[in-house]
Design an enzyme around this catalytic site. Sequence first.
Site, short mmCIF file in Angstrom:
data_model
loop_
_atom_site.label_atom_id
_atom_site.label_comp_id
_atom_site.label_asym_id
_atom_site.label_seq_id
_atom_site.Cartn_x
_atom_site.Cartn_y
_atom_site.Cartn_z
N GLU A 163 -5.43 7.75 -0.83
CA GLU A 163 -5.70 8.19 0.53
C GLU A 163 -5.50 9.67 0.61
O GLU A 163 -4.47 10.19 0.15
CB GLU A 163 -4.78 7.50 1.54
CG GLU A 163 -5.16 7.84 2.98
CD GLU A 163 -4.27 7.14 3.99
OE1 GLU A 163 -4.78 6.28 4.70
OE2 GLU A 163 -3.08 7.46 4.06
N SER A 202 -5.23 -1.58 6.60
CA SER A 202 -6.66 -1.92 6.63
C SER A 202 -6.97 -3.05 5.66
O SER A 202 -6.43 -3.10 4.55
CB SER A 202 -7.50 -0.69 6.23
OG SER A 202 -7.41 0.30 7.22
N ASP A 250 1.20 12.00 9.67
CA ASP A 250 1.20 11.03 8.57
C ASP A 250 1.77 11.68 7.29
O ASP A 250 2.17 12.84 7.31
CB ASP A 250 -0.27 10.58 8.40
CG ASP A 250 -0.41 9.20 7.79
OD1 ASP A 250 0.61 8.56 7.49
OD2 ASP A 250 -1.57 8.76 7.59
N HIS A 251 1.75 10.91 6.20
CA HIS A 251 2.32 11.33 4.90
C HIS A 251 2.46 12.84 4.68
O HIS A 251 1.47 13.57 4.71
CB HIS A 251 1.42 10.83 3.76
CG HIS A 251 1.35 9.36 3.67
ND1 HIS A 251 2.18 8.62 2.88
CD2 HIS A 251 0.53 8.47 4.29
CE1 HIS A 251 1.89 7.34 3.00
NE2 HIS A 251 0.88 7.22 3.86
N HIS A 287 2.17 0.46 5.92
CA HIS A 287 1.09 1.36 5.52
C HIS A 287 0.00 0.56 4.83
O HIS A 287 0.26 -0.49 4.26
CB HIS A 287 1.61 2.44 4.56
CG HIS A 287 2.22 3.59 5.28
ND1 HIS A 287 1.65 4.83 5.33
CD2 HIS A 287 3.34 3.65 6.04
CE1 HIS A 287 2.40 5.62 6.06
NE2 HIS A 287 3.43 4.94 6.52
N GLY A 288 -1.20 1.12 4.83
CA GLY A 288 -2.29 0.43 4.15
C GLY A 288 -2.64 -0.88 4.84
O GLY A 288 -2.95 -1.88 4.19
N ASP A 291 7.11 11.85 3.13
CA ASP A 291 6.84 10.87 2.06
C ASP A 291 7.17 11.48 0.70
O ASP A 291 6.34 12.09 0.05
CB ASP A 291 5.37 10.43 2.11
CG ASP A 291 5.04 9.49 0.97
OD1 ASP A 291 5.95 9.11 0.21
OD2 ASP A 291 3.85 9.14 0.83
N SER A 293 -3.12 13.11 9.53
CA SER A 293 -2.68 13.37 8.16
C SER A 293 -2.78 14.88 7.95
O SER A 293 -3.34 15.60 8.79
CB SER A 293 -3.58 12.64 7.17
OG SER A 293 -4.88 13.21 7.21
N ASN A 349 -0.44 1.09 10.10
CA ASN A 349 -1.48 2.11 9.91
C ASN A 349 -2.79 1.45 9.50
O ASN A 349 -2.81 0.63 8.59
CB ASN A 349 -1.06 3.08 8.81
CG ASN A 349 0.12 3.95 9.20
OD1 ASN A 349 0.71 3.78 10.27
ND2 ASN A 349 0.46 4.89 8.35
N VAL A 350 -3.86 1.84 10.17
CA VAL A 350 -5.16 1.19 9.89
C VAL A 350 -6.29 2.20 9.65
O VAL A 350 -7.43 1.95 9.97
CB VAL A 350 -5.58 0.23 11.04
CG1 VAL A 350 -4.80 -1.05 10.99
CG2 VAL A 350 -5.45 0.88 12.41
N ASP A 351 -5.98 3.31 9.06
CA ASP A 351 -6.94 4.41 8.91
C ASP A 351 -8.31 4.00 8.35
O ASP A 351 -9.35 4.28 8.96
CB ASP A 351 -6.30 5.48 8.01
CG ASP A 351 -7.15 6.73 7.87
OD1 ASP A 351 -7.95 7.01 8.79
OD2 ASP A 351 -7.02 7.42 6.86
N HIS A 361 -3.28 1.61 0.03
CA HIS A 361 -4.19 2.31 0.94
C HIS A 361 -5.64 1.98 0.56
O HIS A 361 -5.96 1.88 -0.61
CB HIS A 361 -4.02 3.83 0.83
CG HIS A 361 -2.78 4.35 1.49
ND1 HIS A 361 -1.93 5.22 0.88
CD2 HIS A 361 -2.28 4.12 2.72
CE1 HIS A 361 -0.95 5.52 1.72
NE2 HIS A 361 -1.13 4.86 2.83
ZN ZN Z 1 0.09 5.55 4.44
#
Ligand code: ZN
Length: 362
Positions: A185, A271, A112-113, A268-269, A147, A63, A290-292, A229
């Site tokens: 996020e 997790s 990322d974004h 996205h999001g 984004d 990111s 995405n699993v940040d 997120h």
């Molecule tokens: Zn994202």
Amino acid sequence: MGAISELNLPVGVLYGDDVLKLFQHARKNGYAIPACNVTSSSTVVAALEAARDQKAPIILQTSQGGAAYFAGKGIKDSAEKREASVAGAVAAAHYIRAIAPIYGVPVVLHTDHCAKKLLPWFDGMLDADEEEFKKSGKPLFSSHMLDLSEESIEENIETCVNYFKRMAPMKQWLEMEIGITGGEEDGVDNSEVDNASLYTQPEDIWQIEQALSPISPYFSIAAGFGNVHGVYAPGNVKLHPELLGKHQAFVAEKLGSKEDKPVFFVFHGGSGSTKKEYTDAISHGVVKVNVDTDLQYAYLTGIRDYVTSNIDYLKTQVGNPDGPNKPNKKKYDPRVWVREGEKTMKARVEEALKDFNASGSI
Ligand SMILES: [Zn+2]
């Protein structure tokens, strides 16, 4: 599943047609690749180790905040130049390009974004991509995300078109976002956004396809289907992955395409979602998840447990329950305790590879 080995992909960072081949293979064979946010060499190797042991491809992404962290929190990151996030992203890219081949897996190197106010970051990275392209015929990064989902759809698409034209000669992949990912996020707080704007409409997807596909085939869409997120209490997030199936059908009909899933989607999001939510989304053409947040937590747990269970060996350099003159060097060496975080993060990435059906694909 058809093995990735049929594709003859190189190991290490992929570019251009190899990225396209990988995502086509994922979409056709019903798996997605986890995108792991990395902020240090330690998180990079944890993710690569998971991919190696699960025999799977992996996506590593920074990111803007993560890239600045890579450069060091002591470096100023001005709003006009984003010098720390540019330098940090470039450094991360060089590190990943150098280290990935020895793990023997294909890697997509992504950022990322990038919201409107962060475009100087994007410009700086594209400068580095073009410089590298002149030297080696490949950009520095496989892929970037823009984004502009907080702006009007017209401005969003126009900005993507302009940047995509610059990226296309390098066969660089673009991920764009339409529909807002809720939650918070990396300093972008969408937690007050109302529910309806979290869902993208099929006409929006078609509009994007029409604008981007004449430029280059290398793009994917992060479409909102209720994603948020971060991780919240169960019941707060209502995901509707079936909307992605409707988008695919709409675009396929407009194109008169034989391909029933013509669009590459990004989740996205991811997790905190259930295995069924993942597999439903993947069945509708999601190729990247995405699993940040879950990885951040996983990384902490190993270090937390190490520190709490060794606390009497960590209070002083010399002296512990085994004796007042016993040295603690072997306990406080960062290679020991940071490694514990790598192990728990690695385990969480492995779980994602299994959940997304990517495990064993190479
Ligand atoms: Zn994202």
